[in-house]
Design an enzyme around this catalytic site. Structure first.
Site, PDB file in Angstrom:
ATOM      1  N   ASN A   1       0.841  -1.199   0.000  1.00 29.68           N
ATOM      2  CA  ASN A   1       0.000   0.000   0.000  1.00 29.68           C
ATOM      3  C   ASN A   1       0.880   1.254   0.000  1.00 29.68           C
ATOM      4  O   ASN A   1       1.481   1.603   1.011  1.00 29.68           O
ATOM      5  CB  ASN A   1      -0.912  -0.031   1.233  1.00 29.68           C
ATOM      6  CG  ASN A   1      -1.895   1.116   1.277  1.00 29.68           C
ATOM      7  OD1 ASN A   1      -1.578   2.244   0.913  1.00 29.68           O
ATOM      8  ND2 ASN A   1      -3.090   0.833   1.756  1.00 29.68           N
TER       9      ASN A   1
ATOM     10  N   ASN B   1       0.112   4.362  -0.042  1.00 25.46           N
ATOM     11  CA  ASN B   1      -0.330   5.402   0.900  1.00 25.46           C
ATOM     12  C   ASN B   1       0.276   5.181   2.285  1.00 25.46           C
ATOM     13  O   ASN B   1       0.715   6.113   2.944  1.00 25.46           O
ATOM     14  CB  ASN B   1      -1.854   5.423   1.004  1.00 25.46           C
ATOM     15  CG  ASN B   1      -2.507   5.902  -0.274  1.00 25.46           C
ATOM     16  OD1 ASN B   1      -2.192   6.966  -0.781  1.00 25.46           O
ATOM     17  ND2 ASN B   1      -3.404   5.101  -0.810  1.00 25.46           N
ATOM     18  N   LYS B   2       0.278   3.921   2.715  1.00 28.70           N
ATOM     19  CA  LYS B   2       0.835   3.601   4.037  1.00 28.70           C
ATOM     20  C   LYS B   2       2.341   3.863   4.063  1.00 28.70           C
ATOM     21  O   LYS B   2       2.881   4.346   5.054  1.00 28.70           O
ATOM     22  CB  LYS B   2       0.541   2.147   4.411  1.00 28.70           C
ATOM     23  CG  LYS B   2      -0.922   1.905   4.752  1.00 28.70           C
ATOM     24  CD  LYS B   2      -1.163   0.471   5.155  1.00 28.70           C
ATOM     25  CE  LYS B   2      -2.634   0.258   5.514  1.00 28.70           C
ATOM     26  NZ  LYS B   2      -2.890  -1.131   5.938  1.00 28.70           N
TER      27      LYS B   2
ATOM     28  N   ASP C   1      -1.473  -3.974  10.671  1.00 29.94           N
ATOM     29  CA  ASP C   1      -2.844  -4.217  10.247  1.00 29.94           C
ATOM     30  C   ASP C   1      -3.684  -3.168  10.948  1.00 29.94           C
ATOM     31  O   ASP C   1      -3.488  -2.897  12.133  1.00 29.94           O
ATOM     32  CB  ASP C   1      -3.295  -5.632  10.600  1.00 29.94           C
ATOM     33  CG  ASP C   1      -4.474  -6.071   9.725  1.00 29.94           C
ATOM     34  OD1 ASP C   1      -4.673  -5.496   8.635  1.00 29.94           O
ATOM     35  OD2 ASP C   1      -5.206  -6.994  10.127  1.00 29.94           O
ATOM     36  N   THR C   2      -4.570  -2.566  10.185  1.00 26.40           N
ATOM     37  CA  THR C   2      -5.394  -1.479  10.712  1.00 26.40           C
ATOM     38  C   THR C   2      -6.848  -1.801  10.452  1.00 26.40           C
ATOM     39  O   THR C   2      -7.189  -2.335   9.392  1.00 26.40           O
ATOM     40  CB  THR C   2      -5.022  -0.149  10.028  1.00 26.40           C
ATOM     41  OG1 THR C   2      -3.685   0.190  10.404  1.00 26.40           O
ATOM     42  CG2 THR C   2      -5.949   0.985  10.473  1.00 26.40           C
TER      43      THR C   2
ATOM     44  N   GLY D   1      -8.948   4.967   2.080  1.00 24.87           N
ATOM     45  CA  GLY D   1      -9.796   4.124   2.926  1.00 24.87           C
ATOM     46  C   GLY D   1     -11.016   4.872   3.436  1.00 24.87           C
ATOM     47  O   GLY D   1     -11.727   5.527   2.680  1.00 24.87           O
ATOM     48  N   TYR D   2     -11.222   4.786   4.744  1.00 24.08           N
ATOM     49  CA  TYR D   2     -12.405   5.386   5.373  1.00 24.08           C
ATOM     50  C   TYR D   2     -12.197   6.848   5.771  1.00 24.08           C
ATOM     51  O   TYR D   2     -13.050   7.446   6.420  1.00 24.08           O
ATOM     52  CB  TYR D   2     -12.799   4.585   6.622  1.00 24.08           C
ATOM     53  CG  TYR D   2     -13.254   3.170   6.321  1.00 24.08           C
ATOM     54  CD1 TYR D   2     -14.578   2.899   5.983  1.00 24.08           C
ATOM     55  CD2 TYR D   2     -12.360   2.107   6.375  1.00 24.08           C
ATOM     56  CE1 TYR D   2     -15.004   1.611   5.711  1.00 24.08           C
ATOM     57  CE2 TYR D   2     -12.770   0.811   6.101  1.00 24.08           C
ATOM     58  CZ  TYR D   2     -14.091   0.564   5.773  1.00 24.08           C
ATOM     59  OH  TYR D   2     -14.512  -0.709   5.494  1.00 24.08           O
TER      60      TYR D   2
ATOM     61  N   HIS E   1      -3.938   7.004  14.404  1.00 25.90           N
ATOM     62  CA  HIS E   1      -3.704   5.706  15.037  1.00 25.90           C
ATOM     63  C   HIS E   1      -2.377   5.117  14.570  1.00 25.90           C
ATOM     64  O   HIS E   1      -1.625   4.559  15.360  1.00 25.90           O
ATOM     65  CB  HIS E   1      -4.835   4.746  14.649  1.00 25.90           C
ATOM     66  CG  HIS E   1      -5.180   4.850  13.178  1.00 25.90           C
ATOM     67  ND1 HIS E   1      -5.797   5.962  12.661  1.00 25.90           N
ATOM     68  CD2 HIS E   1      -4.942   4.039  12.127  1.00 25.90           C
ATOM     69  CE1 HIS E   1      -5.943   5.819  11.356  1.00 25.90           C
ATOM     70  NE2 HIS E   1      -5.427   4.663  11.002  1.00 25.90           N
ATOM     71  N   ARG E   2      -2.107   5.259  13.269  1.00 31.34           N
ATOM     72  CA  ARG E   2      -0.875   4.691  12.723  1.00 31.34           C
ATOM     73  C   ARG E   2       0.322   5.447  13.308  1.00 31.34           C
ATOM     74  O   ARG E   2       1.313   4.847  13.700  1.00 31.34           O
ATOM     75  CB  ARG E   2      -0.904   4.768  11.196  1.00 31.34           C
ATOM     76  CG  ARG E   2       0.006   3.757  10.528  1.00 31.34           C
ATOM     77  CD  ARG E   2      -0.222   3.652   9.022  1.00 31.34           C
ATOM     78  NE  ARG E   2      -1.411   2.868   8.725  1.00 31.34           N
ATOM     79  CZ  ARG E   2      -2.507   3.344   8.143  1.00 31.34           C
ATOM     80  NH1 ARG E   2      -2.570   4.587   7.753  1.00 31.34           N
ATOM     81  NH2 ARG E   2      -3.534   2.557   7.908  1.00 31.34           N
TER      82      ARG E   2
END
Length: 195
Positions: free
Chosen positions: A9, A11-12, A68-69, A149-150, A176-177
């Site tokens: 990913n 973006n991550k 993992d998110t 994502g969301y 959170h990340r």
């Protein structure tokens, strides 16, 4: 210090590099020449993160980490959780996932939710885990075009805009990340000083 980040990913990876600065060299799976989609067969973020880092460690023998998110919506009993990426189906469409969450929340008054990230780090063959949580709420409809994502339907506590209305630097103050990576970075810096 070089670490393989077990993700495809982009973006991550971008978010991660902006958090780590130049303390560590992050290598993506693509850069490491690994072209696999690692399964996430488990019921918890912890086990899925461990699965991904273990697979990559076995393949490369290099220090690595994965994460993992999940988005956990209280009125939906913690769903979509580990199924966040494929909540509306295997096509992994963020737009479809958002539509599904909003439909399921249509008659609910409780819109509280949280993003939770679990990082699995394998260093010298030992695994450690770090967790980051970002509480917030789900909007009635998507707002903003940044992020992924969301992000368009999630407003973190203490903010009045969705993640998708924030630039990366602002998002990282809530994320959170980012919180999970703070634990990881602190640990890695301590390791670096010992070597």
């Amino acid at each position: 210090m070089q670490l393989v980040f077990a993700t495809n990913n982009e973006n991550k990876v971008k978010e991660m590099r902006s958090l780590l600065g130049n303390h560590f060299e992050i290598i993506t799976l693509q850069e490491a020449g690994i072209d696999i989609d690692i399964p996430e067969p488990h019921d918890t973020l912890e086990e899925n993160a461990r699965e991904k880092s273990s697979v990559i460690y076995k393949m490369t023998g290099q220090d690595c980490f994965s994460e993992d998110t999940g988005l956990e919506v209280m009125a939906l009993g913690g769903a979509p959780g580990v199924l966040s990426a494929r909540y509306a189906g295997e096509q992994k469409s963020a737009a479809d996932n958002i539509v599904k969450v909003l439909q399921e929340l249509k008659d609910k008054t409780d819109r509280s939710a949280r993003f939770r990230t679990v990082i699995s780090l394998i260093i010298d063959g030992k695994e450690l885990q770090f967790e980051g949580v970002c509480p917030g709420r789900i909007l009635e409809q998507p707002q903003g075009s940044e992020g992924f994502g969301y992000d368009p339907i999630f407003v973190p506590d203490g903010a009045d805009r969705s993640f998708a209305e924030m630039g990366l630097a602002e998002k990282n103050t809530y994320s959170h990340r980012a919180r999970a990576f703070e634990g990881l970075i602190t640990y890695l810096k301590e390791q670096g000083e010992q070597h």
